[in-house]
Design a protein around this motif. Structure first.
Motif, PDB file in Angstrom:
ATOM      1  N   THR A 263      56.256  39.198  64.486  1.00 56.56           N
ATOM      2  CA  THR A 263      55.090  40.082  64.589  1.00 56.56           C
ATOM      3  C   THR A 263      54.004  39.657  63.614  1.00 56.56           C
ATOM      4  OG1 THR A 263      56.464  41.949  65.282  1.00 56.56           O
ATOM      5  CG2 THR A 263      54.294  42.468  64.383  1.00 56.56           C
ATOM      6  N   TRP A 264      54.389  39.368  62.380  1.00 53.91           N
ATOM      7  CA  TRP A 264      53.404  38.924  61.392  1.00 53.91           C
ATOM      8  C   TRP A 264      52.698  37.656  61.861  1.00 53.91           C
ATOM      9  CZ3 TRP A 264      57.686  39.493  57.182  1.00 53.91           C
ATOM     10  CH2 TRP A 264      57.805  40.835  56.815  1.00 53.91           C
ATOM     11  N   ALA A 265      53.458  36.724  62.410  1.00 55.75           N
ATOM     12  CA  ALA A 265      52.863  35.465  62.871  1.00 55.75           C
ATOM     13  C   ALA A 265      51.904  35.706  64.029  1.00 55.75           C
ATOM     14  CB  ALA A 265      53.959  34.481  63.284  1.00 55.75           C
ATOM     15  N   ALA A 266      52.278  36.607  64.947  1.00 57.79           N
ATOM     16  CA  ALA A 266      51.431  36.896  66.098  1.00 57.79           C
ATOM     17  C   ALA A 266      50.097  37.517  65.681  1.00 57.79           C
ATOM     18  CB  ALA A 266      52.165  37.825  67.065  1.00 57.79           C
ATOM     19  N   TRP A 267      50.101  38.225  64.574  1.00 55.20           N
ATOM     20  CA  TRP A 267      48.898  38.902  64.093  1.00 55.20           C
ATOM     21  C   TRP A 267      48.303  38.212  62.868  1.00 55.20           C
ATOM     22  CZ3 TRP A 267      46.327  43.138  66.143  1.00 55.20           C
ATOM     23  CH2 TRP A 267      46.916  43.692  67.291  1.00 55.20           C
ATOM     24  N   GLU A 268      48.652  36.948  62.670  1.00 62.59           N
ATOM     25  CA  GLU A 268      48.192  36.238  61.480  1.00 62.59           C
ATOM     26  C   GLU A 268      46.669  36.172  61.401  1.00 62.59           C
ATOM     27  OE1 GLU A 268      48.643  31.877  59.245  1.00 62.59           O
ATOM     28  OE2 GLU A 268      49.546  32.215  61.231  1.00 62.59           O
ATOM     29  N   GLU A 269      46.030  35.878  62.514  1.00 64.00           N
ATOM     30  CA  GLU A 269      44.568  35.740  62.491  1.00 64.00           C
ATOM     31  C   GLU A 269      43.903  37.025  62.033  1.00 64.00           C
ATOM     32  OE1 GLU A 269      40.856  34.610  65.489  1.00 64.00           O
ATOM     33  OE2 GLU A 269      42.925  34.363  66.169  1.00 64.00           O
ATOM     34  N   THR A 270      44.360  38.148  62.566  1.00 66.02           N
ATOM     35  CA  THR A 270      43.789  39.440  62.170  1.00 66.02           C
ATOM     36  C   THR A 270      44.078  39.734  60.704  1.00 66.02           C
ATOM     37  OG1 THR A 270      44.064  40.289  64.415  1.00 66.02           O
ATOM     38  CG2 THR A 270      43.786  41.908  62.654  1.00 66.02           C
ATOM     39  N   SER A 271      45.285  39.417  60.269  1.00 64.91           N
ATOM     40  CA  SER A 271      45.662  39.668  58.877  1.00 64.91           C
ATOM     41  C   SER A 271      44.784  38.885  57.915  1.00 64.91           C
ATOM     42  CB  SER A 271      47.126  39.306  58.654  1.00 64.91           C
ATOM     43  OG  SER A 271      47.973  40.133  59.422  1.00 64.91           O
ATOM     44  N   ARG A 272      44.607  37.589  58.202  1.00 60.93           N
ATOM     45  CA  ARG A 272      43.843  36.746  57.288  1.00 60.93           C
ATOM     46  C   ARG A 272      42.351  37.092  57.311  1.00 60.93           C
ATOM     47  NH1 ARG A 272      46.865  32.997  54.950  1.00 60.93           N
ATOM     48  NH2 ARG A 272      48.813  32.285  55.938  1.00 60.93           N
ATOM     49  N   ALA A 273      41.862  37.542  58.463  1.00 62.33           N
ATOM     50  CA  ALA A 273      40.436  37.904  58.568  1.00 62.33           C
ATOM     51  C   ALA A 273      40.104  39.151  57.773  1.00 62.33           C
ATOM     52  CB  ALA A 273      40.062  38.102  60.025  1.00 62.33           C
ATOM     53  N   ALA A 274      41.135  39.913  57.407  1.00 58.13           N
ATOM     54  CA  ALA A 274      40.903  41.167  56.695  1.00 58.13           C
ATOM     55  C   ALA A 274      40.734  40.956  55.186  1.00 58.13           C
ATOM     56  CB  ALA A 274      42.088  42.129  56.937  1.00 58.13           C
ATOM     57  N   GLU A 275      40.724  39.697  54.753  1.00 58.05           N
ATOM     58  CA  GLU A 275      40.591  39.422  53.312  1.00 58.05           C
ATOM     59  C   GLU A 275      39.593  38.301  53.097  1.00 58.05           C
ATOM     60  OE1 GLU A 275      43.984  38.863  50.167  1.00 58.05           O
ATOM     61  OE2 GLU A 275      43.559  36.921  51.063  1.00 58.05           O
ATOM     62  N   LYS A 276      38.651  38.548  52.204  1.00 54.17           N
ATOM     63  CA  LYS A 276      37.691  37.520  51.816  1.00 54.17           C
ATOM     64  C   LYS A 276      37.212  37.839  50.404  1.00 54.17           C
ATOM     65  CE  LYS A 276      33.393  35.198  53.120  1.00 54.17           C
ATOM     66  NZ  LYS A 276      32.271  35.141  54.079  1.00 54.17           N
ATOM     67  N   ALA A 277      37.434  36.901  49.486  1.00 56.15           N
ATOM     68  CA  ALA A 277      37.075  37.149  48.097  1.00 56.15           C
ATOM     69  C   ALA A 277      35.569  37.309  47.945  1.00 56.15           C
ATOM     70  CB  ALA A 277      37.583  35.994  47.233  1.00 56.15           C
ATOM     71  N   VAL A 278      35.152  38.337  47.239  1.00 56.13           N
ATOM     72  CA  VAL A 278      33.737  38.585  46.955  1.00 56.13           C
ATOM     73  C   VAL A 278      33.630  38.993  45.483  1.00 56.13           C
ATOM     74  CG1 VAL A 278      33.174  39.267  49.314  1.00 56.13           C
ATOM     75  CG2 VAL A 278      33.911  41.008  47.664  1.00 56.13           C
ATOM     76  N   PRO A 279      32.468  38.822  44.882  1.00 54.26           N
ATOM     77  CA  PRO A 279      32.276  39.257  43.493  1.00 54.26           C
ATOM     78  C   PRO A 279      32.507  40.761  43.383  1.00 54.26           C
ATOM     79  CG  PRO A 279      30.490  37.827  44.194  1.00 54.26           C
ATOM     80  CD  PRO A 279      31.262  38.165  45.427  1.00 54.26           C
ATOM     81  N   ALA A 280      32.862  41.194  42.183  1.00 48.43           N
ATOM     82  CA  ALA A 280      33.081  42.629  41.967  1.00 48.43           C
ATOM     83  C   ALA A 280      31.799  43.396  42.227  1.00 48.43           C
ATOM     84  CB  ALA A 280      33.558  42.864  40.533  1.00 48.43           C
ATOM     85  N   PRO A 281      31.874  44.534  42.935  1.00 52.36           N
ATOM     86  CA  PRO A 281      30.675  45.329  43.184  1.00 52.36           C
ATOM     87  C   PRO A 281      30.035  45.791  41.875  1.00 52.36           C
ATOM     88  CG  PRO A 281      32.535  46.094  44.516  1.00 52.36           C
ATOM     89  CD  PRO A 281      33.066  45.139  43.517  1.00 52.36           C
ATOM     90  N   ALA A 282      28.711  45.874  41.890  1.00 55.43           N
ATOM     91  CA  ALA A 282      28.024  46.383  40.682  1.00 55.43           C
ATOM     92  C   ALA A 282      28.386  47.843  40.487  1.00 55.43           C
ATOM     93  CB  ALA A 282      26.527  46.226  40.855  1.00 55.43           C
ATOM     94  N   SER A 283      28.623  48.219  39.226  1.00 53.45           N
ATOM     95  CA  SER A 283      28.986  49.620  38.940  1.00 53.45           C
ATOM     96  C   SER A 283      27.751  50.496  38.950  1.00 53.45           C
ATOM     97  CB  SER A 283      29.683  49.706  37.587  1.00 53.45           C
ATOM     98  OG  SER A 283      28.855  49.198  36.561  1.00 53.45           O
TER      99      SER A 283
END
Length: 283
Positions: A263-283
């Motif tokens: 199941t994890w492998a079948a949904w790998e594309e969706t899983s990986r698309a849900a994460e992208k490193a970005v700078p910390a939001p301004a407080s």
């Protein structure tokens, strides 16, 4: 058999029946000393008579945290140390998730999870001080996945395993080992003494199907075989974090793991698309 100077000291909860009784008998047969704790310790009278110097039976409700700490103190006071701690006390509250009252749900977690937590907390100072010890958390096939009519039981065992994994990492620095033992079916009174929710008739067809499956496919073993495996486990210099007991639970564990990985492998594309490193939001 008399205890030797090198005999181990066991602390076993739920020691008066089922797997706990089998563990107690096996430890005594090996010449070890045992503190057998249970709400009702009268079933241990015969063993206490046979081994008056090596079996200390103490009444204990593991859901009472203060009582747990007191009984652990009594155990250490009697034998001076603890080598093997077996969190075995537990019960099955059967019912569909929707059927559980708040009191029933809390009772299941209080016994199967919090009881083991209180014992783990109570014994750790002693194990840390002596720089050794092995904690056995008796989990279940129910921790491999959620199954109809045992959802809250599984929840309690999932919680036990999550806590125990963390405990294993935390306690390793002092030479304390933790093993999660996952038994399959054994001829104990787990099912005959289980508590059931008030049935909701909408689940009658599912309940009937489950009863048919159990009648046709249930295979249980003698608790003695589980005890023999546990004796091998505690005799190991490098015990595993997890130990499966029985062919059925062994095969099921691999089957569930393969299906999850698929199941994890079948949904790998969706899983990986849900994460992208970005700078910390301004407080």
């Amino acid at each position: 058999m008399e205890a030797s100077a090198s005999s181990r000291v066991w602390f076993i909860t739920g020691a008066s029946r089922g797997l706990g009784r089998a563990f107690t008998e096996a430890a005594l047969a090996a010449g070890d000393r045992v503190v057998g704790a249970a709400r009702d310790v009268s079933p241990l009278d015969d063993l206490a008579a046979q081994h008056p110097d090596r079996l200390l039976a103490l009444s204990l409700d593991v859901t009472d945290r203060a009582a747990v700490f007191d009984v652990v103190d009594q155990a250490v006071g009697r034998f001076g140390r603890l080598d093997v701690v077996v969190n075995n006390a537990g019960a099955l509250f059967a019912g569909m998730v929707e059927e559980f009252s708040e009191a029933e749900a809390r009772a299941q977690l209080e016994l199967n999870f919090f009881g083991a937590l209180w014992v783990s907390q109570a014994v750790l100072p002693q194990l840390r001080a002596q720089g050794s010890g092995h904690v056995l958390q008796i989990s279940s096939i129910g921790a491999l996945g959620g199954f109809p009519s045992t959802g809250l039981y599984s929840a309690s065992k999932f919680a036990l395993e999550g806590m125990s994994e963390a405990l294993a990492h935390e306690a390793a620095q002092w030479g304390v080992k933790v093993t999660i033992v996952q038994p399959g079916g054994y001829w104990t009174d787990l099912y005959t003494s289980s508590t059931a929710t008030t049935p909701n008739p909408v689940y009658d067809p599912l309940r009937a199907e489950l009863e048919k499956q159990w009648a046709e496919g249930s295979i249980d073993s003698e608790p003695r075989l589980a005890a023999e495996a546990v004796m091998t486990l505690v005799g190991s210099d490098d015990p595993p974090l997890r130990l499966l007991l029985g062919s059925m639970v062994y095969d099921l564990a691999f089957d569930i793991s393969r299906r999850r990985m698929g199941t994890w492998a079948a949904w790998e594309e969706t899983s990986r698309a849900a994460e992208k490193a970005v700078p910390a939001p301004a407080s």
